[in-house]
Scaffold this active site. Structure first.
Site, short mmCIF file in Angstrom:
data_model
loop_
_atom_site.label_atom_id
_atom_site.label_comp_id
_atom_site.label_asym_id
_atom_site.label_seq_id
_atom_site.Cartn_x
_atom_site.Cartn_y
_atom_site.Cartn_z
N ASP A 98 0.87 -1.17 0.00
CA ASP A 98 0.00 0.00 0.00
C ASP A 98 0.91 1.23 0.00
O ASP A 98 1.89 1.28 0.75
CB ASP A 98 -0.87 0.03 1.26
CG ASP A 98 -1.99 -1.00 1.23
OD1 ASP A 98 -1.98 -1.86 0.33
OD2 ASP A 98 -2.87 -0.95 2.12
N HIS A 158 5.17 -7.20 -0.33
CA HIS A 158 4.93 -8.49 -0.96
C HIS A 158 5.61 -8.57 -2.32
O HIS A 158 5.99 -7.56 -2.91
CB HIS A 158 3.42 -8.70 -1.13
CG HIS A 158 2.64 -8.65 0.16
ND1 HIS A 158 2.03 -9.76 0.70
CD2 HIS A 158 2.39 -7.63 1.02
CE1 HIS A 158 1.42 -9.42 1.84
NE2 HIS A 158 1.63 -8.12 2.05
N SER A 259 7.52 4.00 5.80
CA SER A 259 8.75 4.40 5.11
C SER A 259 8.53 4.37 3.61
O SER A 259 7.45 4.70 3.14
CB SER A 259 9.92 3.52 5.53
OG SER A 259 11.13 4.14 5.21
#
Length: 291
Positions: A98, A158, A259
């Site tokens: 995301d 991922h 981050s």
């Protein structure tokens, strides 16, 4: 609500935000945050999450669990199954996390951008002589994208495709904030901060890089392929051999807070239409497409 909105507007003033998030003892506060986030007293946990929610748009309705025994557990939360469908097209590389898309585009003469007018070189980012000798030439003419994870976002990342991870290079460094305000003021910021270079390749042999970059109050990252926590207290080895296969969408690791992840691809891929600075993406959505 009005007071909260006014405070957020005040805090986001560029000069003030830069002062409060960068002109501070960054490394000391980052270590303090790491210690605080591990405390398990319920009052501390609930109070910290309440303060965090007041400053940000934190939404825990997607979280797999709804109660947390530490702030760290909330930072690194998993999601309920099925909330991030993966684009299954074999011609697509998906977003590994995301994020809010930052600077993106073509890699030219080994130069990319952290913000408009603020270039940095792949050689400076990669730092390691072995990486510098090989990767800038391999990536020349390819594409890059900057993916910023805010503190309130889902912090796990991922595999963007079926891929193999063969090496991790850990580079210790500073903990500058990585928000747009800092990126437009601090030259070569990503080359200064703590980061890890993940050397990966697709099942077809296409080689690419994922570079998670730490920031103030985070400076800790964990990869399933590496059995130690990489953070400011880690003392080596910096070159870590790996031999791990991932299927598209499989979890690689997580940040302890929020981050940035940088992604670099060699020629043959282009950003999906509509991907530009400021666009919000969810993990699993199309990011690059074969050309």
């Amino acid at each position: 609500m009005k007071i909260r909105n006014k405070f957020q507007t005040w805090f986001l003033q560029e000069d003030l935000n830069f002062l409060l998030t960068n002109r501070i003892p960054r490394i000391t506060l980052t270590r303090l945050m790491g210690w605080w986030s591990q405390l398990r007293h319920p009052w501390i946990v609930k109070g910290s999450i309440a303060v965090w929610s007041w400053f940000t748009d934190l939404d825990l309705t997607e979280a797999k669990q709804q109660t947390f025994d530490s702030l760290h557990a909330c930072f690194t939360r998993e999601l309920k199954p099925g909330l991030r469908p993966i684009d299954a097209s074999p011609d697509v590389m998906t977003s590994p996390c995301d994020c809010i898309v930052g600077a993106c585009g073509e890699i030219r003469d080994g130069i990319v951008f952290q913000a408009k007018g603020f270039p940095y070189s792949l050689s400076s980012l990669l730092s390691s002589p072995e990486l510098v000798q090989r990767w800038p030439q391999l990536l020349e003419g390819g594409a890059f994208v900057t993916m910023r994870l805010t503190s309130s976002m889902y912090h796990r990342f991922h595999a963007p495709c079926d891929a193999h991870l063969n090496h991790v290079t850990y580079i210790s460094g500073d903990t500058w904030n990585v928000n747009p305000i800092a990126l437009s003021r601090v030259r070569e910021l990503f080359c200064k901060n703590e980061r890890a270079v993940l050397q990966m390749q697709t099942l077809q042999g296409l080689q690419f890089l994922l570079v998670p970059v730490a920031a103030v109050l985070v400076a800790s990252m964990r990869f399933h392929a590496v059995d130690v926590l990489l953070n400011l207290r880690y003392r080596g080895p910096n070159e870590i051999h790996c031999d791990v296969d991932y299927i598209k969408g499989q979890e690689i690791g997580w940040f302890e807070h929020g981050s940035t992840i940088l992604m670099f691809l060699p020629p043959g891929f282009a950003l999906v239409e509509g991907i530009e600075n400021g666009v919000r993406l969810r993990m699993g959505e199309a990011l690059f497409r074969k050309i």
